[in-house]
Motif scaffolding. Structure first.
Motif, PDB file in Angstrom:
ATOM      1  N   GLN A  16      42.317  32.812  48.922  1.00 40.11           N
ATOM      2  CA  GLN A  16      42.841  32.779  50.399  1.00 40.11           C
ATOM      3  C   GLN A  16      44.268  33.388  50.613  1.00 40.11           C
ATOM      4  OE1 GLN A  16      44.112  29.032  52.843  1.00 40.11           O
ATOM      5  NE2 GLN A  16      42.247  29.618  54.137  1.00 40.11           N
ATOM      6  N   ARG A  18      47.400  33.251  53.070  1.00 45.53           N
ATOM      7  CA  ARG A  18      47.806  32.439  54.255  1.00 45.53           C
ATOM      8  C   ARG A  18      49.209  33.352  54.598  1.00 45.53           C
ATOM      9  NH1 ARG A  18      47.201  27.566  56.697  1.00 45.53           N
ATOM     10  NH2 ARG A  18      48.923  27.026  57.615  1.00 45.53           N
ATOM     11  N   SER A  20      52.347  33.793  57.481  1.00 49.44           N
ATOM     12  CA  SER A  20      53.037  32.894  58.341  1.00 49.44           C
ATOM     13  C   SER A  20      54.398  33.875  58.843  1.00 49.44           C
ATOM     14  CB  SER A  20      53.550  31.791  57.676  1.00 49.44           C
ATOM     15  OG  SER A  20      54.406  31.998  56.423  1.00 49.44           O
ATOM     16  N   THR A  46      39.289  35.134  52.285  1.00 49.92           N
ATOM     17  CA  THR A  46      39.855  34.678  53.321  1.00 49.92           C
ATOM     18  C   THR A  46      41.202  34.791  53.661  1.00 49.92           C
ATOM     19  OG1 THR A  46      38.450  32.880  53.258  1.00 49.92           O
ATOM     20  CG2 THR A  46      39.693  32.493  55.030  1.00 49.92           C
ATOM     21  N   ASP A  48      44.039  33.708  56.641  1.00 50.63           N
ATOM     22  CA  ASP A  48      44.291  32.893  57.494  1.00 50.63           C
ATOM     23  C   ASP A  48      45.652  33.233  58.285  1.00 50.63           C
ATOM     24  OD1 ASP A  48      44.979  30.584  59.094  1.00 50.63           O
ATOM     25  OD2 ASP A  48      44.772  29.142  57.590  1.00 50.63           O
ATOM     26  N   GLY A  50      46.891  31.339  61.046  1.00 44.34           N
ATOM     27  CA  GLY A  50      47.274  30.334  61.889  1.00 44.34           C
ATOM     28  C   GLY A  50      48.735  30.157  62.049  1.00 44.34           C
ATOM     29  N   SER A  51      49.412  30.641  61.245  1.00 38.60           N
ATOM     30  CA  SER A  51      50.816  30.222  61.238  1.00 38.60           C
ATOM     31  C   SER A  51      51.580  31.357  61.706  1.00 38.60           C
ATOM     32  CB  SER A  51      51.354  29.776  59.927  1.00 38.60           C
ATOM     33  OG  SER A  51      50.715  28.552  59.348  1.00 38.60           O
ATOM     34  N   LYS A  78      37.156  37.427  55.315  1.00 36.37           N
ATOM     35  CA  LYS A  78      36.904  36.491  56.566  1.00 36.37           C
ATOM     36  C   LYS A  78      38.434  36.398  57.293  1.00 36.37           C
ATOM     37  CE  LYS A  78      32.992  33.845  55.030  1.00 36.37           C
ATOM     38  NZ  LYS A  78      32.463  32.749  54.308  1.00 36.37           N
ATOM     39  N   GLN A  80      40.276  34.162  59.969  1.00 36.71           N
ATOM     40  CA  GLN A  80      40.357  32.887  60.574  1.00 36.71           C
ATOM     41  C   GLN A  80      41.834  32.526  61.147  1.00 36.71           C
ATOM     42  OE1 GLN A  80      39.100  30.214  57.601  1.00 36.71           O
ATOM     43  NE2 GLN A  80      41.078  29.552  56.942  1.00 36.71           N
ATOM     44  N   ALA A  81      41.736  31.820  62.431  1.00 35.23           N
ATOM     45  CA  ALA A  81      42.949  31.310  63.033  1.00 35.23           C
ATOM     46  C   ALA A  81      43.720  32.373  63.570  1.00 35.23           C
ATOM     47  CB  ALA A  81      43.663  30.347  62.184  1.00 35.23           C
TER      48      ALA A  81
END
Length: 372
Positions: A16, A18, A20, A46, A48, A50-51, A78, A80-81
């Motif tokens: 993943q 991530r 931010s 993935t 992410d 979200g942040s 993928k 997400q968020a």
């Protein structure tokens, strides 16, 4: 205020990424390059978002590049968020293909291929020129039959633009050319005590060659480019299409009055340039060589005859036709963008000057063979 930050958790296909912080165009672009390099070494499945605190198109560009890299490896990413706007832009970028020709072509062309393309392009331009010339002849024939339609006010305005408004630049260039010819002749003839023949040099050169040629080059750069730019702008604004829709021939309404104006004004401007060039030579002859104006003028009359004057006027007449046709043709064939209009104006000037030089060279050969 946090910048662009990311963290990668690698676990095979379940890895993943991530994101931010702030992902905007003002942030460090090296972060995106670092993410791409990490993905090439150890792919993740993935992403992410979200942040993420702030984003713009630079984030969408990064995600699209990652998605394209994954497709080349037969992987699936993928997301997400992420904010809904990011996902919609990413979907739009995937759906709409890149426009053909929007990117730079980095393929190097061989020299022979370049020559072939250039020859084909020049051939097509020559065919286009003669086709346009034929359409202009047909338009003039319709004028003689009283079937060509254009506004008299347009012809009057074009005559003013190609004639009186061109006098200042024609005056300046003609006088300077006469002065230059007189200086060059004076340096050589003074060695033989034959300064009086500077009048012959300036008079014959201006009347036969320089007067019509310099006027033609000036008008090609001034008027030919203006014709191409104006008609090209009308092409961009779809005004020419509107004329056709209304049953008005653009050749009659736009091209014909411009050809008529230049055909009328070019011989007159040539005569004007001849006189000023001779007067420019007189300034040097009188001021630097001690000749009187009467001597200079009488020597000029003895050297120049009506054959020389007629030859210059005939060339000016032909130059006017060529300048008008090249300017109008490039305008009519212009693309529908500001860049295309600029290219049309440039092509009109280049083609006009080249045609003038070539035609003048042909006249020099023919007159030499005929002994004129």
């Amino acid at each position: 205020m946090s910048g662009s930050q990311y963290q990668i958790k690698n676990d095979g296909d379940a890895g993943q990424l991530r994101l931010s912080g702030r992902w905007t165009i003002n942030c460090d672009s090296q972060v995106a390059d670092s993410i791409l390099n990490d993905f090439r070494q150890e792919p993740f499945g993935t992403i992410d978002g979200g942040s993420i605190e702030a984003w713009d198109s630079s984030l969408v560009s990064l995600l699209l590049r990652l998605d394209q890299e994954a497709q080349q490896r037969d992987l699936s990413l993928k997301f997400q968020a992420f904010p809904q706007g990011v996902l919609e832009l990413l979907k739009l970028a995937r759906t709409v293909p890149e426009r053909e020709g929007s990117g730079k072509n980095k393929e190097e062309q061989s020299f022979l291929s370049f020559l072939g393309d250039k020859a084909i392009t020049d051939y097509r331009e020559a065919i286009s020129f003669f086709c346009f010339l034929g359409e202009s002849v047909k338009s003039f024939y319709r004028l003689l039959r009283g079937r060509a339609r254009f506004r008299a006010t347009d012809l009057r305005d074009i005559l003013s633009d190609t004639g009186p408004e061109a006098l200042p630049i024609v005056t300046l260039i003609s006088v300077l050319v006469g002065i230059i010819l007189a200086f060059v002749g004076a340096v050589q003839l003074k060695q033989f005590g034959a300064e009086i023949y500077v009048a012959d040099l300036v008079g014959i050169a201006m009347v036969r060659e320089m007067g019509c040629m310099m006027t033609g080059i000036i008008m090609a750069g001034r008027t030919g480019a203006a014709f191409a730019a104006r008609i090209g702008t009308m092409q961009v604004n779809e005004e020419i299409d509107a004329y056709r829709t209304l049953g008005i021939s653009p050749m009659d309404f736009l091209v014909l009055p411009r050809i008529i104006a230049l055909v009328i004004m070019m011989p007159l401007l040539c005569l004007y340039a001849n006189v000023l060039g001779i007067l420019g030579g007189a300034v040097i002859s009188i001021g630097a060589m001690g000749l009187s104006f009467t001597e200079y003028w009488q020597q000029t009359l003895n050297a120049v005859d009506m054959t020389d004057i007629s030859l210059g006027l005939i060339k000016a007449f032909i130059f006017g036709i060529v300048i008008a046709i090249t300017g109008c043709m490039n305008g009519m064939h212009s693309g529908r963008s500001a860049s295309a209009v600029g290219d049309a104006a440039t092509s009109a000037v280049v083609a006009g000057v080249v045609f003038i030089i070539v035609i003048d060279g042909l006249f020099a050969i023919i007159t030499s063979l005929l002994g004129i």
